[in-house]
Design a protein around this motif. Structure first.
Motif, PDB file in Angstrom:
ATOM      1  N   LEU A  51       0.833  -1.203   0.000  1.00 48.46           N
ATOM      2  CA  LEU A  51       0.000   0.000   0.000  1.00 48.46           C
ATOM      3  C   LEU A  51       0.866   1.252   0.000  1.00 48.46           C
ATOM      4  N   GLU A  52       1.981   1.195   0.714  1.00 46.52           N
ATOM      5  CA  GLU A  52       2.904   2.327   0.754  1.00 46.52           C
ATOM      6  C   GLU A  52       3.497   2.592  -0.628  1.00 46.52           C
ATOM      7  N   ARG A  96      -3.252  -0.534  -4.851  1.00 45.44           N
ATOM      8  CA  ARG A  96      -4.558  -0.316  -4.239  1.00 45.44           C
ATOM      9  C   ARG A  96      -5.486  -1.511  -4.432  1.00 45.44           C
ATOM     10  N   SER A 103      -3.622   1.743   7.340  1.00 43.18           N
ATOM     11  CA  SER A 103      -3.091   2.546   6.227  1.00 43.18           C
ATOM     12  C   SER A 103      -3.710   3.936   6.168  1.00 43.18           C
ATOM     13  N   ILE A 108      -5.967   4.739   4.223  1.00 41.03           N
ATOM     14  CA  ILE A 108      -6.429   4.975   2.851  1.00 41.03           C
ATOM     15  C   ILE A 108      -7.946   4.854   2.809  1.00 41.03           C
ATOM     16  N   GLU A 125     -10.891   4.006  -2.269  1.00 41.79           N
ATOM     17  CA  GLU A 125      -9.680   3.984  -3.100  1.00 41.79           C
ATOM     18  C   GLU A 125      -9.058   2.588  -3.186  1.00 41.79           C
ATOM     19  N   LEU A 126      -9.611   1.643  -2.440  1.00 42.73           N
ATOM     20  CA  LEU A 126      -9.070   0.285  -2.402  1.00 42.73           C
ATOM     21  C   LEU A 126      -9.956  -0.679  -3.181  1.00 42.73           C
TER      22      LEU A 126
END
Length: 277
Positions: A38-39, A43, A64, A66, A70-71
């Motif tokens: 993820l970093e 995604r 995360s 996030i 977005e995933l």
């Protein structure tokens, strides 16, 4: 951040073409490696109930920060659950472990064709999609004859068929069947577990473009329109597998890699694999 191309599925949703797989990633490592992925910028994460690492994936997602939208998260239904008629419970268990209210894609992991219970499972997946527990539904390791039977009984066409594809096993008959039904092809074991890296067309392309053999094979998949999710637990490899958007293979290079086709199957043959239910 690198913009990963997307593939529009037959149900209208879009899926990132390049994702990160966690098959054979030990449960105790899953959080760490998914956090790294993820970093780096991935995604799209692909897991499965049978992998035993959904909780680690979920923890990495939660930490995360996030946004969920977005995933893109995929998990899979194992054979024992659809044979026992516990498909709904299986997905709810996966969602609990992942810490999610829904998954983006839920797949029947293997057809296990001897008793054709996968057809009942498909009808259950249609209900789960209707309820919003999964946005898209699909299959994995389905051969043309299995897809034909799903088409006969189902009211929803699978969005995805995830199959073993790499230069040594291209399953062109399955890819053609997927195309006939408008099903997107996903490649698992897309790098043939490294067995293809010493093949001359792969080495030559890597040298020509100043990249490594894994990056060449990933480009080969991407340029032919397939979705894939290479797996690694090595931070450097996780990053390099994502760094594939700064070059393109020529038509000649693609054709030379195509010509490596042979029966280089690594996993089980779906026509013969019938794990106990």
């Amino acid at each position: 951040m690198t913009a990963v191309p997307t593939v529009k599925l037959n149900d209208g949703y879009e899926i990132p073409q390049l994702g990160f797989g966690v098959w054979q990633v030990p449960a105790e490592q899953a959080e760490e490696v998914v956090a790294k992925a993820l970093e780096v910028g991935y995604r799209h994460i692909d897991t499965a109930a049978i992998y035993g690492n959904e909780e680690g994936v979920g923890t990495a997602i939660a930490k995360s920060g996030i946004p969920r939208e977005e995933l893109y998260i995929t998990t899979k239904l194992w054979v024992s659950d659809f044979k026992a008629g516990t498909t709904r419970e299986a997905l709810r268990t996966s969602l609990e472990k992942l810490g999610l209210e829904y998954v983006d894609l839920y797949l029947i992991h293997w057809p296990s064709p001897n008793d054709e219970k996968y057809l009942e499972a498909w009808k259950a997946l249609e209900e789960l999609k209707e309820e919003g527990l999964t946005r898209s539904i699909g299959v994995s390791n389905f051969l043309p004859e299995h897809l034909d039977k799903v088409a006969e009984v189902g009211s929803v066409t699978p969005a995805v068929n995830q199959i073993e594809i790499h230069p040594l096993l291209q399953q062109r008959d399955v890819q053609a069947s997927n195309e006939k039904y408008g099903i997107a092809t996903q490649a698992w074991s897309p790098l043939a577990q490294g067995q293809v890296f010493d093949e001359e067309p792969v080495k030559a392309a890597a040298q020509a473009h100043g990249v490594n053999p894994a990056q060449v094979v990933i480009r080969w998949h991407l340029q032919q329109g397939r979705i894939l999710f290479p797996k690694s637990v090595t931070p450097e490899r996780i990053a390099s597998n994502f760094d594939v958007f700064g070059f393109a293979l020529t038509d000649e290079e693609l054709s030379a890699i195509d010509a490596l086709e042979r029966d280089g199957r690594i996993g089980a043959n779906p026509a013969e694999f019938n794990p106990a239910g």
